[in-house]
Scaffold this active site. Structure first.
Site, short mmCIF file in Angstrom:
data_model
loop_
_atom_site.label_atom_id
_atom_site.label_comp_id
_atom_site.label_asym_id
_atom_site.label_seq_id
_atom_site.Cartn_x
_atom_site.Cartn_y
_atom_site.Cartn_z
N ALA A 104 46.10 34.94 25.64
CA ALA A 104 45.24 35.42 24.55
C ALA A 104 46.07 35.68 23.30
CB ALA A 104 44.53 36.72 24.96
N THR A 137 38.24 43.13 26.37
CA THR A 137 38.84 44.34 25.82
C THR A 137 37.82 45.43 25.50
OG1 THR A 137 40.03 45.14 23.86
CG2 THR A 137 38.72 43.18 23.56
N ASP A 138 38.31 46.66 25.47
CA ASP A 138 37.49 47.79 25.01
C ASP A 138 37.15 47.65 23.51
OD1 ASP A 138 40.28 48.09 24.62
OD2 ASP A 138 40.12 50.26 24.41
N TYR A 191 39.80 40.65 15.96
CA TYR A 191 40.25 40.49 17.35
C TYR A 191 39.10 40.76 18.32
CZ TYR A 191 42.45 41.88 21.77
OH TYR A 191 42.77 42.01 23.10
N1 LIG Z 1 47.40 44.56 25.51
C1 LIG Z 1 46.33 45.35 25.56
O1 LIG Z 1 46.40 46.54 25.28
C2 LIG Z 1 45.00 44.79 26.00
C3 LIG Z 1 43.88 45.64 26.04
C4 LIG Z 1 42.68 45.14 26.48
C5 LIG Z 1 42.56 43.80 26.84
N2 LIG Z 1 43.65 43.00 26.78
C6 LIG Z 1 43.50 41.59 27.17
O2 LIG Z 1 44.26 41.39 28.35
C7 LIG Z 1 44.78 40.07 28.37
C8 LIG Z 1 46.27 40.10 28.61
O3 LIG Z 1 46.90 40.81 27.55
P1 LIG Z 1 48.46 41.14 27.54
O4 LIG Z 1 48.59 42.55 27.14
O5 LIG Z 1 49.09 40.66 28.80
O6 LIG Z 1 48.92 40.23 26.32
P2 LIG Z 1 50.33 39.63 25.98
O7 LIG Z 1 51.43 40.38 26.66
O8 LIG Z 1 50.36 39.47 24.50
O9 LIG Z 1 50.25 38.20 26.67
C9 LIG Z 1 49.44 37.19 26.17
C10 LIG Z 1 50.12 35.89 26.53
O10 LIG Z 1 49.30 34.83 26.02
C11 LIG Z 1 50.19 33.89 25.47
N3 LIG Z 1 49.54 33.06 24.47
C12 LIG Z 1 49.24 33.34 23.19
N4 LIG Z 1 48.71 32.27 22.59
C13 LIG Z 1 48.67 31.29 23.54
C14 LIG Z 1 48.26 29.95 23.54
N5 LIG Z 1 47.74 29.38 22.44
N6 LIG Z 1 48.37 29.23 24.67
C15 LIG Z 1 48.90 29.79 25.79
N7 LIG Z 1 49.33 31.04 25.86
C16 LIG Z 1 49.21 31.78 24.73
C17 LIG Z 1 51.30 34.69 24.85
O11 LIG Z 1 52.42 33.87 24.65
P3 LIG Z 1 53.48 34.24 23.49
O12 LIG Z 1 54.15 35.47 23.95
O13 LIG Z 1 54.35 33.03 23.46
O14 LIG Z 1 52.68 34.44 22.24
C18 LIG Z 1 51.51 35.75 25.91
O15 LIG Z 1 52.42 35.30 26.88
C19 LIG Z 1 44.35 39.44 27.05
O16 LIG Z 1 43.17 38.71 27.27
C20 LIG Z 1 44.05 40.61 26.16
O17 LIG Z 1 43.11 40.29 25.16
C21 LIG Z 1 44.87 43.46 26.37
#
Ligand SMILES: NC(=O)c1ccc[n+]([C@@H]2O[C@H](COP(=O)([O-])OP(=O)(O)OC[C@H]3O[C@@H](n4cnc5c(N)ncnc54)[C@H](OP(=O)(O)O)[C@@H]3O)[C@@H](O)[C@H]2O)c1
Length: 273
Positions: free
Chosen positions: A65, A102-103, A126
């Site tokens: 994402a 997400t929230d 977002y």
């Molecule tokens: N983080 C939060 O607090 C939070 C809260 C609620 C929901 N979420 C959701 O939970 C999920 C996981 O989040 P996370 O915290 O693990 O996020 P994260 O650590 O930012 O990981 C997202 C991954 O997606 C990869 N990515 C980005 N663009 C891409 C593309 N075009 N093709 C393939 N991969 C791509 C990123 O790669 P790069 O590192 O190379 O960019 C990264 O490895 C997401 O759907 C997010 O929206 C997150």
């Protein structure tokens, strides 16, 4: 890309594909499903804005994402290409899909826990892309709304606070956004449990809730560092994207339960030590 998976989650499925495997949740999912032999694809393996690779998984855990909430305000189309277009591509693989949402699909006006049937109303670009991504995930999907993810890998609030603690005596943290910080390994374990439930929207977040300032204080307390937290308002911090003042998620449909956020914090710090 062909990858034989002998006996996955004990559900009879035999191929699991994880997208965004380099991210913090992607890493936790790889650990959780390691014994099932999941095929874990980082962005370098598959940029999800491009059509999917020629594989036939039986389950897709879609953790890729665009997660830069402020950056999405400047480039909403870039964020949509990943969060909506990328999810459409993941659904095109033709397998049941777990989509992480997400929230931030909520506006925070409710001031009591949001359940699955509450109407979304995102405040940020977002949040809008993630909500449209829910639609792009298709009918055969578990839509997992979660909040405030943290873990050992990648960038997150816990690691930022620990870094700042080495540089400063005091950090300013917002005290007017209440949520449930969720440990990615707890979410990964709950994802496994969810596979026995029907498709649809599910709220999976840590038990308990706190403001980011409360969370920062807990991090310093658990890590044993003497840093002061200055409680500030979101207005004072002035970040580009609006965030909900209240985004605690609870389930009205018996979702798998996650441990309390403080247990997640302790488990994360233990592994970081
Ligand atoms: N983080 C939060 O607090 C939070 C809260 C609620 C929901 N979420 C959701 O939970 C999920 C996981 O989040 P996370 O915290 O693990 O996020 P994260 O650590 O930012 O990981 C997202 C991954 O997606 C990869 N990515 C980005 N663009 C891409 C593309 N075009 N093709 C393939 N991969 C791509 C990123 O790669 P790069 O590192 O190379 O960019 C990264 O490895 C997401 O759907 C997010 O929206 C997150």
């Amino acid at each position: 890309m062909e990858h034989e998976i002998a006996d996955p989650v004990g559900t009879g499925r035999d191929r699991i594909l994880i997208t965004g495997a380099g991210g913090q949740l992607g890493r936790a999912l790889q650990e959780e499903f390691a014994a099932d032999g999941a095929l874990a694809l980082t962005r370098a393996d598959w940029d999800v804005t491009l059509p999917p690779p020629d594989v036939q998984p039986e389950l897709v855990l879609h953790a890729a994402a665009w997660t830069d909430v402020d950056g999405a305000e400047e480039d909403p189309q870039g964020a949509a290409a990943v969060n909506v277009g990328g999810t459409r591509h993941a659904a095109e693989l033709g397998a049941p899909l777990v989509y992480y949402s997400t929230d931030y699909v909520f506006d925070g006006a409710k001031r009591e826990p949001y359940v699955e049937s509450d109407p979304p109303s995102p405040l940020s670009a977002y949040g809008r892309t993630k909500l449209h991504g829910e639609g792009a995930a298709g009918e055969s999907a578990w839509i997992v709304r979660t909040s405030g993810l943290f873990g050992e890998h990648g960038g997150n609030f816990v690691k930022t606070m620990l870094r700042l603690a080495k540089e400063r005596d005091e950090v300013s943290v917002v005290d007017d956004q209440r949520t449930s910080p969720t440990y990615v390994r707890h979410l990964a374990a709950a994802t496994r449990e969810l596979l026995d439930r029907p498709h649809g929207v599910w709220h999976l977040a840590a038990a308990g809730d706190c403001t980011w300032a409360d969370f920062a204080e807990a991090i310093f307390e658990e890590a044993g560092v003497g840093v002061r937290v200055r409680r500030v308002s979101s207005t004072e911090l002035g970040r580009p994207a609006a965030r909900p003042a209240y985004s605690v998620l609870r389930s009205e449909k018996h979702a798998p339960e996650l441990p309390h956020w403080r247990d997640g914090l302790r488990a994360c710090l233990d592994r970081l030590r």
